[in-house]
Design a protein around this motif. Structure first.
Motif, short mmCIF file in Angstrom:
data_model
loop_
_atom_site.label_atom_id
_atom_site.label_comp_id
_atom_site.label_asym_id
_atom_site.label_seq_id
_atom_site.Cartn_x
_atom_site.Cartn_y
_atom_site.Cartn_z
N HIS A 149 -0.56 -6.14 -5.51
CA HIS A 149 -0.67 -5.02 -6.45
C HIS A 149 -0.49 -3.68 -5.74
N PRO A 150 -0.05 -2.64 -6.44
CA PRO A 150 0.14 -1.32 -5.80
C PRO A 150 -1.11 -0.77 -5.15
N GLU A 151 -2.28 -1.17 -5.65
CA GLU A 151 -3.53 -0.64 -5.09
C GLU A 151 -4.02 -1.43 -3.88
N ASP A 152 -3.33 -2.51 -3.52
CA ASP A 152 -3.70 -3.29 -2.33
C ASP A 152 -3.51 -2.43 -1.07
N PRO A 153 -4.38 -2.58 -0.06
CA PRO A 153 -4.25 -1.75 1.14
C PRO A 153 -2.87 -1.83 1.80
N MET A 154 -2.28 -3.03 1.85
CA MET A 154 -0.96 -3.14 2.47
C MET A 154 0.10 -2.44 1.63
N ALA A 155 0.04 -2.60 0.32
CA ALA A 155 1.01 -1.92 -0.55
C ALA A 155 0.85 -0.40 -0.45
N ARG A 156 -0.39 0.07 -0.39
CA ARG A 156 -0.62 1.51 -0.27
C ARG A 156 -0.05 2.05 1.04
N ARG A 157 -0.16 1.24 2.10
CA ARG A 157 0.37 1.66 3.39
C ARG A 157 1.90 1.79 3.32
N PRO B 269 8.82 8.35 -0.95
CA PRO B 269 8.64 9.47 -1.88
C PRO B 269 7.82 9.04 -3.09
N GLU B 270 6.96 9.90 -3.56
CA GLU B 270 6.11 9.58 -4.70
C GLU B 270 6.96 9.29 -5.94
N GLY B 271 6.57 8.24 -6.66
CA GLY B 271 7.26 7.90 -7.89
C GLY B 271 8.54 7.11 -7.70
N LEU B 272 8.83 6.64 -6.47
CA LEU B 272 10.08 5.93 -6.20
C LEU B 272 10.10 4.54 -6.83
N PHE B 273 8.92 3.94 -7.03
CA PHE B 273 8.87 2.56 -7.53
C PHE B 273 8.03 2.50 -8.82
N PRO B 274 8.48 3.10 -9.90
CA PRO B 274 7.68 3.10 -11.13
C PRO B 274 7.53 1.71 -11.75
N ASP B 275 8.46 0.79 -11.45
CA ASP B 275 8.42 -0.55 -12.04
C ASP B 275 7.66 -1.55 -11.19
N TYR B 276 7.15 -1.09 -10.04
CA TYR B 276 6.42 -2.02 -9.19
C TYR B 276 4.99 -2.14 -9.73
N ARG B 277 4.86 -3.00 -10.75
CA ARG B 277 3.57 -3.24 -11.41
C ARG B 277 3.45 -4.73 -11.70
N ARG B 278 2.21 -5.20 -11.77
CA ARG B 278 2.00 -6.63 -11.99
C ARG B 278 2.61 -7.08 -13.32
#
Length: 474
Positions: A418-426, A432-441
């Protein structure tokens, strides 16, 4: 075994020796031999050295087919059947220790053949494949009678595809894989000579096998093979000298060592964010998904790291190919598997965002990874976020690629971080912010469901990763 009567397909990588050709017929691997090759095969089987190599598994299991099936063509005087290698790999997918063991197997076989008046026509790294962590020589057509005064015909190939890559790694710490991937015939002596000038000329093996070898090639560039052989015979070159040369190369290769630089991934199982509960739940899920249905013949473990899940998969499958990008990790895994005598897990080095393409003549002499990988099950655990975020590969393309690696009805076990996972956040912190809007569960699940039938899902106890089991095309 009954040979099918239709559908023989020539192996694209076996055209270089007109005396014999490899064919695929159903699950059988066949080799057609012309009159001369058939005579040499019969002489080979009558020697004292060849049957023990077969019995020890150092040469692939081979038997004559009588009568020869008409489907492979009438031009062949004899047809052999070989054991089928579970997964064909290329030298630029091997770790340093794998390449060195392949090089040593070549020399061991040649050292056994020479006293019996046989030699090898070739010295190519592609003549070795793997049963898990065990190398096996597959080019039975390479054996030919040896004649006094003739050098090992495969020496140049051996240097270019085996010895030179090992020298690059051992002496310069360079990665040999890009060189072998770029040139199907390996590294030329002139390329090596430019890298090993000055004091580097004195490094073990360099003066003899790089500089002197290159000088001999240049000196004899206009001479015919017959002229060179005549010169060697006149100079007293004998089979005993050839055998001494092989022993010298073997001593050199055994001394070559390379320790890849340590990386974050070497100790990943200890340093990763998984809790003990996460790991236990994940292992149960993977085992259940692999056990749910017919036993897989081939499992791909993509992003295998130290092989934890490849070992688990091997309990439920005939064969596992463990693919990992980090050469140090793969080298460590291979050495551990070799020490265990493991013959059902093959570790390979590969960047999943840049997998091995087709190469050689017409791009098919060496098949691409996608063309070789028709897996019955694929494990993509903690890898999707590295491709989608770390390498900017759109989620639909990641899933299309995974499905494209499978046979019809194959199982896919995939982990979504998930985007909120520590590895994903890293990973996201470097984008750039907003580059992956579709990266959602929800979007990942929708895309997976459009391509596969989802049979299981599990949220790991930590709450930031979800596992899916699916059937391709379902």
């Amino acid at each position: 075994m009954t040979i099918p009567r239709t559908g023989a397909r020539a192996e694209p990588g076996s055209f270089r020796d007109p005396a014999n050709r490899v064919f695929h017929l159903g699950d059988d691997v066949l080799r057609g031999l012309d009159e001369r090759a058939a005579r040499e095969w019969r002489a080979l089987t009558a020697t004292d050295f060849f049957p023990p190599l077969l019995a020890a598994g150092k040469v692939c299991a081979t038997e004559p087919v009588d009568p020869a099936p008409a489907t492979v063509g009438a031009r062949w005087a004899a047809v052999l059947r070989h054991e089928r290698i579970p997964f064909v790999s290329h030298p630029y997918e091997w770790s340093f220790a794998m390449l060195r063991d392949a090089a040593l197997l070549h020399l061991e076989i040649l050292r056994a053949a020479l006293p019996a008046a046989f030699t090898l026509k070739d010295g190519s790294a592609y003549n070795v494949q793997w049963r898990g962590a065990e190398p096996v020589f597959i080019d039975v057509g390479s054996f030919t009678p040896a004649r006094d005064g003739e050098p090992w015909a495969g020496y140049r190939q051996y240097c270019q595809t085996l010895l030179y890559p090992l020298l690059l790694g051992a002496h310069l710490g360079l990665d040999f894989r890009p060189w072998l991937r770029a040139q199907v015939d390996g590294i030329e002596p002139d390329q090596m000579r430019r890298l090993f000038g000055g004091a580097r000329r004195l490094l073990p093996g360099v003066l003899t096998h790089v500089h002197l070898h290159g000088a001999m090639q240049r000196r004899n560039a206009r001479a015919s093979t017959a002229d060179v052989r005549s010169q060697l015979r006149a100079a007293g070159y004998s089979r005993e000298l050839a055998l001494a040369t092989v022993r010298g190369i073997e001593k050199l290769v055994r001394r070559l060592e390379h320790q890849p630089a340590a990386s974050h991934w070497v100790d990943y199982q200890r340093t990763c964010a998984y809790t003990a509960d996460d790991r236990a739940a994940k292992e149960r899920f993977v085992a259940g998904a692999l056990a749910d249905g017919p036993r897989p013949r081939l499992v791909l473990d993509l992003g295998a790291n130290d092989g934890r899940y490849a070992r688990l998969a091997a309990r439920h499958a005939d064969y596992v190919v463990a693919v990992e990008q980090d050469p140090a990790v793969v080298d460590g895994l291979y050495r551990a598997l070799r020490a265990e005598g493991q013959r059902r897990i093959l570790p390979l080095v590969m960047d999943l965002a840049d997998p091995s393409p087709g190469g050689g003549w017409r791009g098919v002499e060496r098949a691409s990874f996608a063309d070789r990988a028709r897996a019955d099950a694929v494990l993509a655990l903690a890898v999707v976020h590295h491709l989608a975020i770390g390498r900017n590969v759109p989620l639909p393309e990641v899933l299309d690629w995974l499905v494209g690696l499978t046979a019809p009805g194959a199982r896919i076990v995939v982990e979504f971080v998930h985007p909120e996972d520590p590895m994903a956040r890293r990973l996201l912190a470097n984008k750039p912010e907003g580059l992956f809007p579709d990266y959602r569960r929800a979007e990942f699940e929708r895309l997976l469901g459009a391509r596969c039938g989802i049979t299981r899902r599990l949220d790991l106890p930590s709450g930031t990763r979800t596992l899916y089991a699916a059937v391709a095309g379902g």
